[in-house]
Design a protein around this motif. Structure first.
Motif, PDB file in Angstrom:
ATOM      1  N   GLU A  39       0.836  -1.209   0.000  1.00 14.58           N
ATOM      2  CA  GLU A  39       0.000   0.000   0.000  1.00 14.58           C
ATOM      3  C   GLU A  39       0.865   1.251   0.000  1.00 14.58           C
ATOM      4  OE1 GLU A  39      -3.528   2.386   0.134  1.00 14.58           O
ATOM      5  OE2 GLU A  39      -2.941   0.464  -0.705  1.00 14.58           O
ATOM      6  N   ARG A  42       2.098   1.726  -3.456  1.00 13.83           N
ATOM      7  CA  ARG A  42       1.021   2.220  -4.322  1.00 13.83           C
ATOM      8  C   ARG A  42       0.805   3.713  -4.103  1.00 13.83           C
ATOM      9  NH1 ARG A  42      -4.000   3.826  -4.404  1.00 13.83           N
ATOM     10  NH2 ARG A  42      -4.296   3.640  -2.158  1.00 13.83           N
ATOM     11  N   LEU A  43       0.806   4.143  -2.847  1.00 12.58           N
ATOM     12  CA  LEU A  43       0.598   5.561  -2.556  1.00 12.58           C
ATOM     13  C   LEU A  43       1.756   6.423  -3.050  1.00 12.58           C
ATOM     14  CD1 LEU A  43      -0.946   5.239   1.010  1.00 12.58           C
ATOM     15  CD2 LEU A  43      -2.135   5.875  -1.106  1.00 12.58           C
ATOM     16  N   LYS A  45       3.623   5.730  -5.621  1.00  8.71           N
ATOM     17  CA  LYS A  45       3.476   5.783  -7.079  1.00  8.71           C
ATOM     18  C   LYS A  45       2.409   6.808  -7.467  1.00  8.71           C
ATOM     19  CE  LYS A  45       2.838   2.796 -11.067  1.00  8.71           C
ATOM     20  NZ  LYS A  45       2.624   1.423 -11.544  1.00  8.71           N
ATOM     21  N   GLU A  46       1.337   6.859  -6.708  1.00  4.89           N
ATOM     22  CA  GLU A  46       0.282   7.825  -6.981  1.00  4.89           C
ATOM     23  C   GLU A  46       0.787   9.254  -6.775  1.00  4.89           C
ATOM     24  OE1 GLU A  46      -4.205   8.489  -5.342  1.00  4.89           O
ATOM     25  OE2 GLU A  46      -3.517   6.439  -5.643  1.00  4.89           O
ATOM     26  N   ALA A  49       2.860  10.279  -9.640  1.00  8.73           N
ATOM     27  CA  ALA A  49       2.021  10.647 -10.786  1.00  8.73           C
ATOM     28  C   ALA A  49       1.499  12.074 -10.627  1.00  8.73           C
ATOM     29  CB  ALA A  49       0.872   9.659 -10.934  1.00  8.73           C
ATOM     30  N   ILE A  50       1.125  12.439  -9.411  1.00 11.31           N
ATOM     31  CA  ILE A  50       0.667  13.812  -9.152  1.00 11.31           C
ATOM     32  C   ILE A  50       1.803  14.792  -9.404  1.00 11.31           C
ATOM     33  CG2 ILE A  50      -0.074  15.404  -7.329  1.00 11.31           C
ATOM     34  CD1 ILE A  50      -1.643  12.992  -6.149  1.00 11.31           C
TER      35      ILE A  50
END
Length: 87
Positions: A39, A42-43, A45-46, A49-50
């Motif tokens: 998790e 994943r965060l 990576k997010e 992206a931002i």
């Protein structure tokens, strides 16, 4: 860390009583170090992206959470100013 117990979460999500045992098992599975690491990855990576979208828009300082907070504050201030100008 969490604000709800699994039972409180199931109730808040409206999970039927007959499915709550499965829900509790899923919640417990996500409490493993491996699930937490996944998790976190994943965060991250997010957030990357931002950051990429911010850079693409020409915004380079600062990135990450601080950059998002700064943008939110700037947006709020602009909206307040626009509201004052309309009066």
């Amino acid at each position: 860390m969490s604000r709800f117990t699994p039972d409180e979460g199931a109730e808040a999500l409206g999970i039927a009583v007959e499915h709550r045992e499965v829900f509790r098992a899923v919640v417990e599975a996500f409490r493993t170090p491996e699930a937490q690491d996944a998790e976190l990855a994943r965060l991250r990576k997010e957030l990357e992206a931002i950051d990429a979208v911010l850079v693409e828009a020409g915004i380079e300082h600062p990135l990450g959470v601080r950059g998002v907070r700064d943008l939110a504050e700037a947006y709020k201030e602009l909206r307040e100013e626009a509201g004052e100008d309309d009066e």
